[in-house]
Each structure stands twice: as C-alpha cells, then as structure tokens.
Design an enzyme around this catalytic site. Sequence first.
Site, short mmCIF file in Angstrom:
data_model
loop_
_atom_site.label_atom_id
_atom_site.label_comp_id
_atom_site.label_asym_id
_atom_site.label_seq_id
_atom_site.Cartn_x
_atom_site.Cartn_y
_atom_site.Cartn_z
N HIS A 165 8.43 3.76 8.70
CA HIS A 165 8.42 2.87 9.86
C HIS A 165 6.92 3.26 10.54
O HIS A 165 6.76 4.41 10.74
CB HIS A 165 9.56 2.91 10.75
CG HIS A 165 9.39 2.06 12.08
ND1 HIS A 165 9.57 0.77 11.99
CD2 HIS A 165 8.91 2.45 13.33
CE1 HIS A 165 9.30 0.15 13.33
NE2 HIS A 165 9.00 1.20 13.98
N THR A 217 0.91 -1.20 0.06
CA THR A 217 0.04 -0.07 -0.10
C THR A 217 0.89 1.20 -0.07
O THR A 217 0.55 2.23 -0.70
CB THR A 217 -0.99 0.00 1.26
OG1 THR A 217 -0.34 0.01 2.36
CG2 THR A 217 -1.96 -1.07 1.14
N ASN A 218 2.09 1.19 0.69
CA ASN A 218 2.79 2.36 0.65
C ASN A 218 3.56 2.59 -1.19
O ASN A 218 3.58 3.76 -1.34
CB ASN A 218 4.22 2.26 1.48
CG ASN A 218 3.62 2.56 2.89
OD1 ASN A 218 3.45 3.91 3.22
ND2 ASN A 218 3.40 1.70 3.70
N MET A 229 10.78 -6.31 4.32
CA MET A 229 10.76 -7.09 6.02
C MET A 229 12.07 -7.73 6.01
O MET A 229 12.19 -8.61 7.03
CB MET A 229 9.40 -7.59 5.95
CG MET A 229 8.43 -7.10 6.03
SD MET A 229 8.15 -5.71 7.29
CE MET A 229 6.35 -5.13 7.03
C1 GAR Z 1 3.58 -0.61 6.67
O1 GAR Z 1 2.93 -0.27 7.91
C2 GAR Z 1 5.01 -0.28 7.00
O2 GAR Z 1 5.30 1.01 7.78
C3 GAR Z 1 5.62 -1.53 7.71
O3 GAR Z 1 5.16 -2.44 7.25
C4 GAR Z 1 3.81 -2.14 6.54
C5 GAR Z 1 3.85 -2.38 5.01
O4 GAR Z 1 2.63 -2.21 4.36
N1 GAR Z 1 7.08 -1.41 7.67
C6 GAR Z 1 7.58 -1.94 8.96
O5 GAR Z 1 7.33 -2.13 9.99
C7 GAR Z 1 9.30 -1.82 8.48
N2 GAR Z 1 10.17 -1.96 9.77
P1 GAR Z 1 2.61 -2.26 2.76
O6 GAR Z 1 3.16 -3.56 2.24
O7 GAR Z 1 0.98 -2.23 2.61
O8 GAR Z 1 3.12 -0.96 2.41
#
Ligand code: GAR
Length: 209
Positions: free
Chosen positions: A111, A14-15, A92
């Site tokens: 983060h 989503t990011n 991750m």
């Molecule tokens: C997001 O909330 C991001 O900030 C977090 O994982 C999620 C990924 O969502 N990242 C961490 O925790 C890194 N330490 P996404 O795949 O939908 O963007």
Amino acid sequence: MGKKIAVLVSGGGTNLQALIDAEKSGIIKNGSISLVISNVSGAYALERAKNAGIKTETVIKKELGGQAAFEEKIISLLTENEIDLIVLAGFMSILSENFTKTYPHRIVNVHPSLIPSFCGKGFYGLHVHEAALAKGVKVTGATVHFVNEIPDGGEIILQRAVEIKEGDTPEILQKRVMVEAEWNILPEAVSLFCQDRLEVKNNKVYIGE
Ligand code: GAR
C-alpha cells in the site's frame, strides 16, 4: 524447490516487475513466481509476466456474474497451481472475508502510504498521494502488510518512509514512493515470508533470523 508465489494485478505492474527482477537477482530467497492473475483484461502487468515466462490468467468479475464466482475462480486457480503465497501488487479489487479467511497470513499487499494513514476504502493508487498532499504531511511512504477482512487492516510486515518535497504532484510523489519504498520492501517482505521468517503474535509481525 521453495514456495510458489501468485501475484494478483490490475494495472501497470511495476511492483510485479520489481518482484520478477528480485527473483532473478536472488533477492527473493526460497520462492518463485509461478502465476500472475489479472482482474483487468489487457493490463500491462500481463505483458511483464509473459516476457518473464510466467503463466498468466485473467479473471473478470462481470463475466463471471459477481464477487462469489470471481473469488471461487481465483481460489481454484490458486489451488490448481499449488500456490503458497498470494501477493496483491496493485490489485484494485477488494477481496471478501470468505476469500481472506481461506488464506490466513498467506496474502500480502503493498500500500502506498504509512498505514494507518491514508488507507482503507477509497484510498488506492493516485488517490492516496492526492490525500497525503492535501493534508500537508511532510513524510509519507509505503507499507507491506498481511491481508485480512479489513481493507488495509492486516498486520504490518515492513514500512519505509519517503520525504515529501516542495512542488510534488500526486504523480511525482507516487513515483518517488515506488522507487524509494515499494519496489524495495515488497520483494524483501516476500523473501522473508518464503524463508518462514515472519511470525505473527498479538497482531504484530516479528522478523526472525
Ligand atoms: C502501487 O503504488 C500500489 O502500491 C498501489 O497501486 C499502485 C500499483 O502500481 N496499490 C494500492 O493503492 C492498493 N490499495 P503497479 O501496478 O505499477 O504496481
């Protein structure tokens, strides 16, 4: 032509989607996403990239035999594609000092907490929100920072606070932090980088005109 951006992902993306949308709407100035790399095969983020016409690569640590080969492969893809900025967006896998030293102040990460709270090894994804709720903090948020050899330890670029509400579950809180903070500050930080408006002095980031 502007800066070339690579986005590293592992999951839903989503990011990444927020970055794609921000590039389209002109929020990201002087930069374009030219490569998406996933360390998980079949990650939905790869679909989002393909739908936007962005080149994708999948790099699997196990298949390559370990961390060093995994990072070498990523570095070769970044080099081949002449990448200027590396964005970790829900990526991750922790990158070694060898990798982060190759790109000083050229890697940013989002983060889902207000660093230095709820960050470092073991704090990722939903776990971050579980920890915030367990501690009973009233405010949380998100942080975009430069990446160095310390997990979540690089200089802070942007932060945004998000209220915790009664009845929040980790899932509800995660969504609010994304909507109100992450999806806004990540594209903003990328745009500032692409315009050369970020200056690092004494472990602090200053934002220029
Ligand atoms: C997001 O909330 C991001 O900030 C977090 O994982 C999620 C990924 O969502 N990242 C961490 O925790 C890194 N330490 P996404 O795949 O939908 O963007």
